[in-house]
Design an enzyme around this catalytic site. Sequence first.
Site, PDB file in Angstrom:
ATOM      1  N   CYS A  16       0.920  -1.686  -0.002  1.00  0.00           N
ATOM      2  CA  CYS A  16       0.146  -0.211  -0.013  1.00  0.00           C
ATOM      3  C   CYS A  16       0.658   0.877  -0.031  1.00  0.00           C
ATOM      4  CB  CYS A  16      -0.607  -0.440   1.483  1.00  0.00           C
ATOM      5  SG  CYS A  16      -2.175  -1.413   1.175  1.00  0.00           S
ATOM      6  N   ARG A  56      -7.603  -4.327  -2.909  1.00  0.00           N
ATOM      7  CA  ARG A  56      -7.476  -2.984  -4.427  1.00  0.00           C
ATOM      8  C   ARG A  56      -7.911  -3.397  -5.581  1.00  0.00           C
ATOM      9  NH1 ARG A  56      -2.162  -2.941  -1.555  1.00  0.00           N
ATOM     10  NH2 ARG A  56      -1.574  -4.909  -1.049  1.00  0.00           N
TER      11      ARG A  56
END
Lengths: 220, 74
Positions: free
Chosen positions: A56, A133
């Site tokens: 991330c 995601r």
Amino acid sequence: MMTTDGNGAAAPRLPRLGEPAPAFEAVTTQGTLRLEDFAGSWLVLFSHPADFTPVCTTEFAAFAKALPRFRELECELLGLSIDSVYSHIAWMRNVEEKLGVKVQFPVIADLDRQVALAYGMIMPGESRTETVRCVFVIDDRQNLRAMIYYPLTTGRNVEEILRLVKALQVADRSAVATPANWVEGEPVIVPPPLTQEAAAQRVATPDLECVDWYLCTRTL
Amino acid sequence: MACVNPDGSLSPSGLVLLRALDAPGAERELTERTGRPLFQVRSGLRELQSAGLVRAIPVGFELTGVGREWLSSP
């Protein structure tokens, strides 16, 4: 509208392409924002599993660096995870300190998971507590135009998301479609003809490059 | 950006937006005056309205009397 998940529990219906994007009001790193605040601009709403995690962090740095290029397309970025706003702030500061990249787009602190559930960002097969995601491209009229879902293990390609926004905007502007691997500046596909007469006319049109009557391209 | 702090004071972004309203303006004009994106202007105006500093008018937004007092206070 509610459906049921694999365990029979009530779950909101997943959003669908071409329909209005689910409305929300959410706490973010830039104050309370509503989906309607972005009307008139394109929006890339994207979720990440958690703050202070390695993949991330690389994604956020990449999105932050690309923000000026998204804004050239009149497109804003809006991140999301099921973390507190304090966690987001600390992580943004850490990203700036360690990677030298200032995150200038807002990030939703979706602790009550309202936005994540409305957009189907939680995939229990991947994680019951984190968002996967996801990327949702929402156009300037607030319609959902594209969705991408990646698993926890795999970072997204920001260049592909930029390409996707450009392709959608070109399709809207010029009433065309874009072929596989299209990038800005390359020929685009004209919609196939719907009648025999139009098909005959199509192959005789000089400014088109046709493989056959149903597959013709032109340069914009 | 959040314009009004929890204690009722204005954030730097709030002051920028309030100053930009020295003359009435529509949302898009205010993005030009402040250099802020449209979504920030909209959320900021909502906060300033809730705080009673700004009101909506047919052509956009203007300061209230309280908003003018804020601007003129040292």
